[in-house]
Scaffold this active site. Structure first.
Site, mmCIF file in Angstrom:
data_model
loop_
_atom_site.group_PDB
_atom_site.id
_atom_site.type_symbol
_atom_site.label_atom_id
_atom_site.label_comp_id
_atom_site.label_asym_id
_atom_site.label_seq_id
_atom_site.Cartn_x
_atom_site.Cartn_y
_atom_site.Cartn_z
ATOM 1 C CE LYS A 72 -4.218 -2.218 1.240
ATOM 2 N NZ LYS A 72 -5.229 -2.615 2.218
ATOM 3 N NE ARG A 79 -7.139 -8.825 0.316
ATOM 4 C CZ ARG A 79 -6.736 -8.093 -0.700
ATOM 5 N NH1 ARG A 79 -5.747 -7.228 -0.549
ATOM 6 N NH2 ARG A 79 -7.305 -8.202 -1.889
HETATM 7 N N1 HH2 Z 1 -7.147 -4.373 0.569
HETATM 8 C C1 HH2 Z 1 -7.423 -4.396 -0.757
HETATM 9 C C2 HH2 Z 1 -8.497 -5.162 -1.238
HETATM 10 N N2 HH2 Z 1 -9.228 -5.922 -0.410
HETATM 11 N N3 HH2 Z 1 -9.674 -6.743 1.765
HETATM 12 C C3 HH2 Z 1 -9.405 -6.747 3.068
HETATM 13 N N4 HH2 Z 1 -10.127 -7.510 3.900
HETATM 14 N N5 HH2 Z 1 -8.392 -5.983 3.600
HETATM 15 C C4 HH2 Z 1 -7.619 -5.189 2.815
HETATM 16 O O1 HH2 Z 1 -6.727 -4.496 3.362
HETATM 17 C C5 HH2 Z 1 -7.884 -5.141 1.413
HETATM 18 C C6 HH2 Z 1 -8.940 -5.949 0.912
HETATM 19 C C7 HH2 Z 1 -6.597 -3.586 -1.696
HETATM 20 O O2 HH2 Z 1 -5.554 -4.348 -2.241
HETATM 21 P P1 HH2 Z 1 -5.572 -5.048 -3.694
HETATM 22 O O3 HH2 Z 1 -6.641 -6.092 -3.736
HETATM 23 O O4 HH2 Z 1 -4.243 -5.536 -4.042
HETATM 24 O O5 HH2 Z 1 -5.871 -3.876 -4.697
HETATM 25 P P2 HH2 Z 1 -7.088 -3.512 -5.610
HETATM 26 O O6 HH2 Z 1 -8.207 -3.149 -4.698
HETATM 27 O O7 HH2 Z 1 -6.589 -2.358 -6.437
HETATM 28 O O8 HH2 Z 1 -7.451 -4.693 -6.472
#
Ligand code: HH2
Length: 278
Positions: free
Chosen positions: A201, A241
């Site tokens: 992040k 995660r």
């Molecule tokens: N962060 C993201 C997405 N889903 N779910 C939970 N429970 N906790 C988190 O911190 C979280 C999440 C963001 O990360 P990422 O999936 O890599 O990115 P994007 O939303 O751009 O697909």
């Protein structure tokens, strides 16, 4: 007990760190299986990016992205679905997902009906605008209170497995994220298993810039990701995660080992060092 590792699998063109890499179902499946091979306890399949500024995706398109991948992975590893849409959650559960990762913290009835686990994550606002000017009177009290209320509602509504997640980076400044990490033990102390996602992040890049003083890009945030995940695990988080599973599994194994030492005290330290290892 050793903390668990949830591997991120974004079947999207626009996720903030791996957008486009696993949009093709076969590549997504291969990456999911690879994460399982590296020790991921759960693979989290998402078909809609929630990065700051992201535009929503149609239900039809999200179903098209997510369902075949969930189907292909379940049976090999526990699968969670990262969605805020009821229909996508239900279809993914039919396809084999047993955990609903709900960044809107609103879909507990789906989990109750299907008897699957549910993650309630805190988010202020919606992805498109959440990072414009996030404000709280007291971020820790507000986030913990919100999660406590949502979790209680879900438990009373019949969800047996409820996780809470402070939602690092979701309508939060770097200072808010740090306050939530610092006060994680208080959230853990509420008695529900805690999930934390700091992986790659942007606050990591801003807080720990490179030697040139520039913020580290998403691909250069591995050390910060592992450091903060380790911090979260030591503070009592039961699952992290992450995008980079192998290193995270190593960190989780070590944290698990120190927890055993806590349990057995000096004897276990002597046992583990008796072989003369360094
Ligand atoms: N962060 C993201 C997405 N889903 N779910 C939970 N429970 N906790 C988190 O911190 C979280 C999440 C963001 O990360 P990422 O999936 O890599 O990115 P994007 O939303 O751009 O697909």
């Amino acid at each position: 007990m050793q903390p668990r590792v949830m591997g991120v699998l974004n079947v999207t063109p626009d996720s903030f760190s791996d957008g486009g890499r696993y949009l093709d179902a076969e590549r997504a499946l291969a990456h999911g299986l690879e994460m399982a091979r590296c020790g991921a306890d759960v693979v989290d399949v998402g078909g809609e990016s929630s990065r700051p500024g992201a535009e929503p995706v149609s239900e039809r398109e999200e179903l098209r992205r997510v369902v075949p991948v969930v189907q292909g992975l379940s049976g090999h590893v526990r699968v969670s679905v990262d969605t805020v849409k009821r229909a996508v959650a239900e279809a993914a559960i039919d396809a084999g997902a047993t955990l609903l990762n709900d960044i809107s913290a609103s879909l507990w009835r789906v989990a109750a009906d299907a008897q699957v686990g549910w993650v309630a994550m805190h988010m202020q606002g919606a992805p498109r605008t959440m990072q414009h000017d996030p404000r709280y009177d007291d971020v820790v009290t507000e986030v913990h209170g919100f999660l406590r209320r949502r979790a209680r509602e879900a438990i009373e509504g019949g969800v047996d497995e409820v996780w809470v997640d402070p939602g690092i980076g979701f309508g939060k400044t770097a200072a808010h994220n740090l306050a939530l990490l610092h006060h994680l033990p208080a959230l853990v102390g509420e008695g529900l298993p805690v999930l934390v996602g700091t992986s790659r992040k942007s606050f990591l890049g801003r807080l720990a810039s490179g030697p040139d003083g520039e913020p580290a890009g998403a691909q250069d945030r591995l050390a910060g990701s592992i450091a903060t995940a380790t911090w979260a695990m030591l503070a009592g988080a039961s699952m992290i995660r992450v995008h980079d599973v192998a290193g995270a599994v190593q960190a989780a194994t070590l944290v698990g080992a120190t927890r055993i030492e806590d349990q057995f005290g000096e004897g276990s330290r002597m046992m583990t060092t008796a072989g003369g290892d360094r």
